[in-house]
Design a protein around this motif. Structure first.
Motif, PDB file in Angstrom:
ATOM      1  N   GLU A  14       2.379   1.682  -3.418  1.00  0.00           N
ATOM      2  CA  GLU A  14       1.360   2.134  -4.370  1.00  0.00           C
ATOM      3  C   GLU A  14       1.061   3.617  -4.199  1.00  0.00           C
ATOM      4  O   GLU A  14       0.956   4.356  -5.174  1.00  0.00           O
ATOM      5  CB  GLU A  14       0.081   1.295  -4.212  1.00  0.00           C
ATOM      6  CG  GLU A  14      -1.035   1.637  -5.188  1.00  0.00           C
ATOM      7  CD  GLU A  14      -0.660   1.455  -6.662  1.00  0.00           C
ATOM      8  OE1 GLU A  14       0.250   0.670  -6.957  1.00  0.00           O
ATOM      9  OE2 GLU A  14      -1.273   2.124  -7.507  1.00  0.00           O
ATOM     10  N   ASN A  15       0.917   4.056  -2.946  1.00  0.00           N
ATOM     11  CA  ASN A  15       0.607   5.470  -2.708  1.00  0.00           C
ATOM     12  C   ASN A  15       1.717   6.388  -3.208  1.00  0.00           C
ATOM     13  O   ASN A  15       1.456   7.501  -3.646  1.00  0.00           O
ATOM     14  CB  ASN A  15       0.368   5.724  -1.217  1.00  0.00           C
ATOM     15  CG  ASN A  15      -0.982   5.203  -0.766  1.00  0.00           C
ATOM     16  OD1 ASN A  15      -1.881   4.986  -1.588  1.00  0.00           O
ATOM     17  ND2 ASN A  15      -1.143   4.974   0.516  1.00  0.00           N
ATOM     18  N   LYS A  16       2.940   5.893  -3.157  1.00  0.00           N
ATOM     19  CA  LYS A  16       4.057   6.739  -3.593  1.00  0.00           C
ATOM     20  C   LYS A  16       4.313   6.631  -5.094  1.00  0.00           C
ATOM     21  O   LYS A  16       4.501   7.636  -5.776  1.00  0.00           O
ATOM     22  CB  LYS A  16       5.324   6.350  -2.821  1.00  0.00           C
ATOM     23  CG  LYS A  16       6.475   7.295  -3.069  1.00  0.00           C
ATOM     24  CD  LYS A  16       7.625   7.041  -2.122  1.00  0.00           C
ATOM     25  CE  LYS A  16       8.769   8.005  -2.401  1.00  0.00           C
ATOM     26  NZ  LYS A  16       9.945   7.707  -1.581  1.00  0.00           N
TER      27      LYS A  16
ATOM     28  N   VAL B 254       0.842  -1.212   0.000  1.00  0.00           N
ATOM     29  CA  VAL B 254       0.000   0.000   0.000  1.00  0.00           C
ATOM     30  C   VAL B 254       0.871   1.254   0.000  1.00  0.00           C
ATOM     31  O   VAL B 254       0.618   2.215  -0.739  1.00  0.00           O
ATOM     32  CB  VAL B 254      -0.967   0.001   1.211  1.00  0.00           C
ATOM     33  CG1 VAL B 254      -1.659   1.345   1.355  1.00  0.00           C
ATOM     34  CG2 VAL B 254      -2.011  -1.105   1.054  1.00  0.00           C
TER      35      VAL B 254
ATOM     36  N   LYS C  93      -3.211   0.335 -14.722  1.00  0.00           N
ATOM     37  CA  LYS C  93      -4.658   0.265 -14.958  1.00  0.00           C
ATOM     38  C   LYS C  93      -5.076   1.347 -15.955  1.00  0.00           C
ATOM     39  O   LYS C  93      -5.895   1.109 -16.842  1.00  0.00           O
ATOM     40  CB  LYS C  93      -5.393   0.446 -13.626  1.00  0.00           C
ATOM     41  CG  LYS C  93      -6.864   0.165 -13.661  1.00  0.00           C
ATOM     42  CD  LYS C  93      -7.424   0.261 -12.266  1.00  0.00           C
ATOM     43  CE  LYS C  93      -8.927   0.329 -12.283  1.00  0.00           C
ATOM     44  NZ  LYS C  93      -9.483   0.653 -10.963  1.00  0.00           N
ATOM     45  N   ASP C  94      -4.492   2.542 -15.803  1.00  0.00           N
ATOM     46  CA  ASP C  94      -4.815   3.634 -16.716  1.00  0.00           C
ATOM     47  C   ASP C  94      -4.376   3.283 -18.132  1.00  0.00           C
ATOM     48  O   ASP C  94      -5.093   3.529 -19.105  1.00  0.00           O
ATOM     49  CB  ASP C  94      -4.110   4.917 -16.263  1.00  0.00           C
ATOM     50  CG  ASP C  94      -4.386   6.084 -17.191  1.00  0.00           C
ATOM     51  OD1 ASP C  94      -5.461   6.691 -17.050  1.00  0.00           O
ATOM     52  OD2 ASP C  94      -3.553   6.371 -18.072  1.00  0.00           O
ATOM     53  N   ARG C  95      -3.199   2.678 -18.241  1.00  0.00           N
ATOM     54  CA  ARG C  95      -2.625   2.362 -19.554  1.00  0.00           C
ATOM     55  C   ARG C  95      -3.433   1.295 -20.287  1.00  0.00           C
ATOM     56  O   ARG C  95      -3.599   1.340 -21.492  1.00  0.00           O
ATOM     57  CB  ARG C  95      -1.181   1.875 -19.341  1.00  0.00           C
ATOM     58  CG  ARG C  95      -0.383   1.635 -20.589  1.00  0.00           C
ATOM     59  CD  ARG C  95       0.074   2.927 -21.215  1.00  0.00           C
ATOM     60  NE  ARG C  95       0.922   2.702 -22.373  1.00  0.00           N
ATOM     61  CZ  ARG C  95       0.451   2.462 -23.595  1.00  0.00           C
ATOM     62  NH1 ARG C  95      -0.827   2.409 -23.809  1.00  0.00           N
ATOM     63  NH2 ARG C  95       1.278   2.291 -24.609  1.00  0.00           N
TER      64      ARG C  95
ATOM     65  N   LEU D 267       2.363   4.659  -7.486  1.00  0.00           N
ATOM     66  CA  LEU D 267       1.169   4.432  -8.322  1.00  0.00           C
ATOM     67  C   LEU D 267       1.406   3.332  -9.371  1.00  0.00           C
ATOM     68  O   LEU D 267       0.995   3.469 -10.527  1.00  0.00           O
ATOM     69  CB  LEU D 267       0.739   5.735  -9.013  1.00  0.00           C
ATOM     70  CG  LEU D 267       0.522   6.951  -8.119  1.00  0.00           C
ATOM     71  CD1 LEU D 267       0.083   8.157  -8.947  1.00  0.00           C
ATOM     72  CD2 LEU D 267      -0.513   6.690  -7.043  1.00  0.00           C
TER      73      LEU D 267
ATOM     74  N   THR E  32      -1.972   1.797 -10.341  1.00  0.00           N
ATOM     75  CA  THR E  32      -2.837   2.852 -10.874  1.00  0.00           C
ATOM     76  C   THR E  32      -2.416   3.220 -12.296  1.00  0.00           C
ATOM     77  O   THR E  32      -3.251   3.366 -13.192  1.00  0.00           O
ATOM     78  CB  THR E  32      -2.763   4.100  -9.965  1.00  0.00           C
ATOM     79  OG1 THR E  32      -3.125   3.708  -8.642  1.00  0.00           O
ATOM     80  CG2 THR E  32      -3.701   5.192 -10.436  1.00  0.00           C
ATOM     81  N   LYS E  33      -1.104   3.347 -12.518  1.00  0.00           N
ATOM     82  CA  LYS E  33      -0.608   3.717 -13.852  1.00  0.00           C
ATOM     83  C   LYS E  33      -0.879   2.600 -14.868  1.00  0.00           C
ATOM     84  O   LYS E  33      -1.278   2.863 -15.995  1.00  0.00           O
ATOM     85  CB  LYS E  33       0.894   4.015 -13.796  1.00  0.00           C
ATOM     86  CG  LYS E  33       1.216   5.374 -13.194  1.00  0.00           C
ATOM     87  CD  LYS E  33       2.666   5.742 -13.392  1.00  0.00           C
ATOM     88  CE  LYS E  33       3.570   4.932 -12.514  1.00  0.00           C
ATOM     89  NZ  LYS E  33       4.979   5.304 -12.556  1.00  0.00           N
TER      90      LYS E  33
ATOM     91  N   ARG F 277      -6.700   0.039 -19.425  1.00  0.00           N
ATOM     92  CA  ARG F 277      -8.150  -0.078 -19.204  1.00  0.00           C
ATOM     93  C   ARG F 277      -8.912   0.051 -20.504  1.00  0.00           C
ATOM     94  O   ARG F 277      -8.428   0.591 -21.459  1.00  0.00           O
ATOM     95  CB  ARG F 277      -8.651   0.933 -18.178  1.00  0.00           C
ATOM     96  CG  ARG F 277      -8.634   2.377 -18.620  1.00  0.00           C
ATOM     97  CD  ARG F 277      -8.978   3.311 -17.493  1.00  0.00           C
ATOM     98  NE  ARG F 277     -10.374   3.278 -17.137  1.00  0.00           N
ATOM     99  CZ  ARG F 277     -10.847   3.360 -15.880  1.00  0.00           C
ATOM    100  NH1 ARG F 277     -10.023   3.429 -14.873  1.00  0.00           N
ATOM    101  NH2 ARG F 277     -12.119   3.362 -15.642  1.00  0.00           N
TER     102      ARG F 277
END
Lengths: 135, 130
Positions: B116-118, B113, B126-128, B120, B123-124, B130
């Motif tokens: 991930e918070n630092k 966690v 998933k963005d790429r 991402l 997150t990155k 999705r």
């Protein structure tokens, strides 16, 4: 060609700062000392894609990325304050919103919250705002 | 009027369908390896515990590598750990039963966690993709 990231950042940051009732904002690489007991948000621009939108020489570029807004509220007070703050940001950046600044328009692909977690004396809920622009 | 009929060679059709299924599975696995590389290439390395905890699984629950950084030597070589992490994920993907129509990348490191918070990492990716 000059980088377009400063303009993208400016558009998204301006939109964030204009949200009614938004608490203090910790901007990237700007000194910020959170005050215990006071909510704040932390904003980051995270580019993920820069690629030609078409074939050929000097093509238009497609840019994509995330505008990450971490919503911090005092810990031990339940999740509702962070939820409300996150909802406010998600609403302002809802999918299909166009964020304009000068000549550029950044389009929003999605706005969603992620898992909340404790961070020191704060409870933090992340909001991920997906954006794209052709330039 | 003449009668017309179509004769189907079942074994031939069946072989063609199986070949198509194999091609489709290979294409899906190629795409999953691209996602895996996005996760690995975006991961920081200190002890290597985080990057080596990436897992792909077609089952839910608590499946997955969970490596703690406690007591491990720091300042490890990124390339070495990334190569090992990528090989782990490749093995996960190749051995996965994709017919279930479900699969998940996850990282169960105790400090996942915070990473991930630092950084991402998920997150990155998933963005790429999705």
């Amino acid at each position: 060609m000059a980088s377009i990231y400063p303009e993208i950042r400016a558009a998204l940051e301006l939109k964030l700062s204009q949200i009614s009732g938004i608490p203090s904002i910790a901007w990237e690489n700007v000194n910020f000392s959170p005050t215990t007991g006071q909510p704040y948000v932390k904003a980051r621009l995270v580019p993920t894609v820069r690629e030609p939108a078409v074939r050929g020489t000097n093509p238009q570029q497609y840019y994509q990325g995330i505008f990450r807004v971490d919503c911090y509220v005092p810990d031990d007070g339940g999740p509702s304050a962070a939820d409300e703050l996150a909802d406010k940001i998600i609403e302002a950046f809802d999918a299909t919103t166009d964020v304009a600044n000068g000549d550029i328009i950044v389009s929003i692909r999605y706005a969603e919250r992620d898992l909340g977690n404790l961070d020191g004396p704060f409870y933090m809920v992340p909001v991920n705002i997906g954006w794209y622009i052709y330039a | 009027m003449a009668d017309w009929s179509v004769r189907v060679n079942k074994s031939s059709v069946s072989a063609k369908i199986k070949a198509l299924e194999a091609n489709a599975e290979e294409a899906v696995k190629d795409e999953l390896e691209r996602v895996a590389w996005a996760l690995v290439s975006g991961s920081p390395v200190d002890t290597g515990a985080y990057i080596l905890s990436h897992t792909f699984s077609e089952t839910g629950g608590k499946a997955g590598r969970r490596i703690s950084s406690e007591g491990k030597p720091r300042k490890q070589d990124w390339g070495t750990k990334a190569g090992e992490a990528m090989q782990n994920l490749r093995d996960d993907i190749q051995s996965a039963d994709l017919s279930k129509g479900y699969g998940i990348f996850r990282n169960r490191a105790p400090h996942a966690v915070d990473v991930e918070n630092k950084y991402l990492v998920y997150t990155k990716s998933k963005d790429r993709f999705r």
